[in-house]
Design a protein around this motif. Structure first.
Motif: not given
Length: 150
Positions: A102-103, A105-107, A109-110
């Motif tokens: 999840s982390e 994927k978040r990175k 995306k950012e």
């Protein structure tokens, strides 16, 4: 290390919650019993940690790992807890792996948003450059018209 013996006790709220979860509804536990359980739990944690540390030292490591704790439990003759501990460890590892995914994927995306924002800024900068180049031409055309009129 803790300087006072009472520093080694687990928080009362944690002990109370564990006791309530372990007992059926309607069973009361006196303050003395809670304190005794708290002290016993603290002694158990210290003993398990000490045993696990011995396994780490034998392996010439300074960091205790889950294998050291499992080996300590076996050495302390708590074999019946090994399987539940292994299962809890697997659940924990899966949760950590999910957090990492999840982390990441978040990175990602950012990073994508930042790249798109930078790209938009670059394109806006190019448009500004083109406008600047066009403006002098307009001025030059106006100057040429004045010269023709004169």
């Amino acid at each position: 290390m803790a300087e006072r013996p009472e520093d080694l006790n687990l928080p009362n709220a944690v002990i109370t919650r564990i006791i309530k979860e372990a007992l059926p509804d309607g069973v009361n536990v006196s303050k003395e019993a809670r304190r005794a359980i708290s002290q016993a739990a603290s002694v158990f944690v210290l003993y398990a940690t000490s045993c696990a540390n011995n396994f780490a030292m034998k392996a010439k490591r300074k960091t205790l790992n889950a294998g050291d704790v499992l080996a300590a439990m076996e050495e302390m003759e708590f074999e019946r807890f090994l399987e539940p501990l292994r299962e809890a460890l697997e659940v924990y590892k899966k949760g950590q792996k999910g957090k990492k995914v999840s982390e990441q994927k978040r990175k990602d995306k950012e990073k994508k948003v930042d790249t798109e924002n930078n790209k938009s800024r670059d394109e806006e900068g190019e448009d500004d450059d083109e406008r600047m180049e066009e403006e002098p031409e307009v001025e030059n055309e106006a100057e040429e018209e004045e010269e023709v009129e004169n």
